[in-house]
Scaffold this motif. Structure first.
Motif, PDB file in Angstrom:
ATOM      1  N   ARG A 140      -5.783 -13.042   3.553  1.00  0.00           N
ATOM      2  CA  ARG A 140      -5.774 -11.804   4.331  1.00  0.00           C
ATOM      3  C   ARG A 140      -7.023 -11.734   5.213  1.00  0.00           C
ATOM      4  O   ARG A 140      -6.958 -11.331   6.365  1.00  0.00           O
ATOM      5  CB  ARG A 140      -5.649 -10.582   3.426  1.00  0.00           C
ATOM      6  CG  ARG A 140      -4.251 -10.428   2.836  1.00  0.00           C
ATOM      7  CD  ARG A 140      -4.129  -9.167   1.979  1.00  0.00           C
ATOM      8  NE  ARG A 140      -4.071  -7.982   2.814  1.00  0.00           N
ATOM      9  CZ  ARG A 140      -2.951  -7.431   3.286  1.00  0.00           C
ATOM     10  NH1 ARG A 140      -1.769  -7.965   3.010  1.00  0.00           N
ATOM     11  NH2 ARG A 140      -2.992  -6.350   4.029  1.00  0.00           N
ATOM     12  N   ALA A 141      -8.169 -12.151   4.672  1.00  0.00           N
ATOM     13  CA  ALA A 141      -9.399 -12.173   5.470  1.00  0.00           C
ATOM     14  C   ALA A 141      -9.243 -13.143   6.638  1.00  0.00           C
ATOM     15  O   ALA A 141      -9.704 -12.866   7.752  1.00  0.00           O
ATOM     16  CB  ALA A 141     -10.583 -12.568   4.600  1.00  0.00           C
ATOM     17  N   VAL A 190       0.829  -1.207   0.000  1.00  0.00           N
ATOM     18  CA  VAL A 190       0.000   0.000   0.000  1.00  0.00           C
ATOM     19  C   VAL A 190       0.859   1.251   0.000  1.00  0.00           C
ATOM     20  O   VAL A 190       0.611   2.192  -0.760  1.00  0.00           O
ATOM     21  CB  VAL A 190      -0.964  -0.011   1.211  1.00  0.00           C
ATOM     22  CG1 VAL A 190      -1.707   1.310   1.341  1.00  0.00           C
ATOM     23  CG2 VAL A 190      -1.937  -1.165   1.100  1.00  0.00           C
ATOM     24  N   ASP A 204      -3.793   2.458   7.856  1.00  0.00           N
ATOM     25  CA  ASP A 204      -4.396   2.517   6.519  1.00  0.00           C
ATOM     26  C   ASP A 204      -3.367   2.733   5.417  1.00  0.00           C
ATOM     27  O   ASP A 204      -3.579   2.314   4.289  1.00  0.00           O
ATOM     28  CB  ASP A 204      -5.455   3.615   6.453  1.00  0.00           C
ATOM     29  CG  ASP A 204      -6.682   3.261   7.278  1.00  0.00           C
ATOM     30  OD1 ASP A 204      -6.980   2.056   7.430  1.00  0.00           O
ATOM     31  OD2 ASP A 204      -7.338   4.195   7.785  1.00  0.00           O
ATOM     32  N   ASP A 223      -7.985  -9.299   8.392  1.00  0.00           N
ATOM     33  CA  ASP A 223      -7.916  -8.044   7.641  1.00  0.00           C
ATOM     34  C   ASP A 223      -9.331  -7.581   7.319  1.00  0.00           C
ATOM     35  O   ASP A 223     -10.069  -8.247   6.590  1.00  0.00           O
ATOM     36  CB  ASP A 223      -7.120  -8.243   6.353  1.00  0.00           C
ATOM     37  CG  ASP A 223      -6.880  -6.946   5.599  1.00  0.00           C
ATOM     38  OD1 ASP A 223      -7.507  -5.911   5.924  1.00  0.00           O
ATOM     39  OD2 ASP A 223      -6.058  -6.961   4.659  1.00  0.00           O
ATOM     40  N   ARG A 224      -9.720  -6.454   7.866  1.00  0.00           N
ATOM     41  CA  ARG A 224     -11.082  -5.938   7.706  1.00  0.00           C
ATOM     42  C   ARG A 224     -11.390  -5.499   6.281  1.00  0.00           C
ATOM     43  O   ARG A 224     -12.547  -5.350   5.916  1.00  0.00           O
ATOM     44  CB  ARG A 224     -11.312  -4.803   8.687  1.00  0.00           C
ATOM     45  CG  ARG A 224     -10.463  -3.575   8.386  1.00  0.00           C
ATOM     46  CD  ARG A 224     -10.586  -2.509   9.462  1.00  0.00           C
ATOM     47  NE  ARG A 224      -9.823  -1.338   9.127  1.00  0.00           N
ATOM     48  CZ  ARG A 224      -8.530  -1.190   9.364  1.00  0.00           C
ATOM     49  NH1 ARG A 224      -7.859  -2.150   9.951  1.00  0.00           N
ATOM     50  NH2 ARG A 224      -7.904  -0.077   9.023  1.00  0.00           N
ATOM     51  N   GLU A 225     -10.370  -5.278   5.469  1.00  0.00           N
ATOM     52  CA  GLU A 225     -10.586  -4.802   4.105  1.00  0.00           C
ATOM     53  C   GLU A 225     -10.568  -5.918   3.067  1.00  0.00           C
ATOM     54  O   GLU A 225     -10.826  -5.679   1.906  1.00  0.00           O
ATOM     55  CB  GLU A 225      -9.504  -3.774   3.751  1.00  0.00           C
ATOM     56  CG  GLU A 225      -9.605  -2.522   4.596  1.00  0.00           C
ATOM     57  CD  GLU A 225      -8.523  -1.510   4.256  1.00  0.00           C
ATOM     58  OE1 GLU A 225      -7.798  -1.704   3.276  1.00  0.00           O
ATOM     59  OE2 GLU A 225      -8.413  -0.524   5.005  1.00  0.00           O
ATOM     60  N   ALA A 226     -10.275  -7.147   3.483  1.00  0.00           N
ATOM     61  CA  ALA A 226     -10.133  -8.248   2.533  1.00  0.00           C
ATOM     62  C   ALA A 226     -11.463  -8.953   2.286  1.00  0.00           C
ATOM     63  O   ALA A 226     -12.321  -9.010   3.156  1.00  0.00           O
ATOM     64  CB  ALA A 226      -9.108  -9.245   3.049  1.00  0.00           C
ATOM     65  N   ASP A 227     -11.600  -9.489   1.085  1.00  0.00           N
ATOM     66  CA  ASP A 227     -12.784 -10.236   0.696  1.00  0.00           C
ATOM     67  C   ASP A 227     -12.457 -11.719   0.750  1.00  0.00           C
ATOM     68  O   ASP A 227     -11.786 -12.246  -0.125  1.00  0.00           O
ATOM     69  CB  ASP A 227     -13.203  -9.830  -0.722  1.00  0.00           C
ATOM     70  CG  ASP A 227     -14.376 -10.641  -1.238  1.00  0.00           C
ATOM     71  OD1 ASP A 227     -15.033 -11.349  -0.439  1.00  0.00           O
ATOM     72  OD2 ASP A 227     -14.649 -10.575  -2.446  1.00  0.00           O
ATOM     73  N   GLU A 264      -6.683 -12.523  -1.104  1.00  0.00           N
ATOM     74  CA  GLU A 264      -7.783 -11.892  -0.369  1.00  0.00           C
ATOM     75  C   GLU A 264      -8.319 -12.825   0.713  1.00  0.00           C
ATOM     76  O   GLU A 264      -8.581 -12.399   1.836  1.00  0.00           O
ATOM     77  CB  GLU A 264      -8.901 -11.476  -1.324  1.00  0.00           C
ATOM     78  CG  GLU A 264      -8.550 -10.280  -2.181  1.00  0.00           C
ATOM     79  CD  GLU A 264      -8.236  -9.053  -1.354  1.00  0.00           C
ATOM     80  OE1 GLU A 264      -9.086  -8.611  -0.559  1.00  0.00           O
ATOM     81  OE2 GLU A 264      -7.103  -8.533  -1.465  1.00  0.00           O
ATOM     82  N   ARG A 279      -0.894  -1.579   5.963  1.00  0.00           N
ATOM     83  CA  ARG A 279      -1.609  -2.839   5.720  1.00  0.00           C
ATOM     84  C   ARG A 279      -0.656  -4.014   5.498  1.00  0.00           C
ATOM     85  O   ARG A 279      -0.995  -4.998   4.869  1.00  0.00           O
ATOM     86  CB  ARG A 279      -2.591  -2.727   4.556  1.00  0.00           C
ATOM     87  CG  ARG A 279      -3.461  -1.493   4.551  1.00  0.00           C
ATOM     88  CD  ARG A 279      -4.414  -1.346   5.704  1.00  0.00           C
ATOM     89  NE  ARG A 279      -5.303  -2.499   5.759  1.00  0.00           N
ATOM     90  CZ  ARG A 279      -5.742  -3.034   6.882  1.00  0.00           C
ATOM     91  NH1 ARG A 279      -5.389  -2.541   8.041  1.00  0.00           N
ATOM     92  NH2 ARG A 279      -6.539  -4.062   6.863  1.00  0.00           N
TER      93      ARG A 279
END
Length: 161
Positions: free
Chosen positions: A51-52, A13, A113, A56-60, A48, A116
């Motif tokens: 990471r989930a 990032v 942010d 990780d709150r942003e990963a799908d 993804e 990451r």
């Protein structure tokens, strides 16, 4: 551990780079580790999902691809070994080993942010939050200190009032 972290950190990032943005970069990443690259969309979904799985709150994590890993007994390692034939399968096999060893919970994602970054929490009580106290942790502590040290407008109005 390093294969899993390397894979999770194929997106940087802070630097604005992503190995999984193009076929060539992904194939080069896999080849540098002696692995065969999976189709790029599969690799992206795997990253993804992993990471989930770290929180990780942003990963799908809903699109995790299935992989094929062979397991065989091996007297030379006093147990079993995973045999993976593609890069994603090798990463999944490494993650499975970490899970079996009770180490998966030590794989964490820096909450900053602008970072990451995935890291290995080596603290005794598994409480490390930041990838680096010298960088992200220090930056967050300084930000929190500035917020506490700056008097709010409401407080100033009440004091002068």
């Amino acid at each position: 551990m390093s294969l899993v972290l390397d894979f999770l950190n194929t997106r940087d990032v802070e630097a604005g780079t992503d190995v999984l943005r193009g076929e060539r970069d992904w194939e080069a990443w896999a080849a540098a580790r002696g692995l065969t690259a999976d189709p790029l969309p599969e690799a992206v979904r795997a990253r993804e999902a992993l990471r989930a799985a770290t929180g990780d709150r942003e990963a799908d994590g809903d699109t995790a691809p299935a992989v094929h890993i062979s397991v065989r007994a091996s007297p030379s390692v006093d147990g079993v070994v995973f045999e993976a034939y593609t890069a994603v399968a090798a990463v999944y096999a490494a993650a499975a080993r970490l899970t079996a060893l009770g180490e998966w919970g030590r794989v964490k994602i820096c909450p900053a942010d602008d970072c990451r970054w995935a890291f290995h929490d080596r603290s005794r009580n598994r409480s490390r939050t930041w990838c680096s106290m010298r960088v992200c942790g220090n930056r967050q502590k300084a930000r929190a200190f500035r917020q506490r040290s700056t008097p709010s407008t409401t407080h100033m109005e009440q004091s002068c009032g």
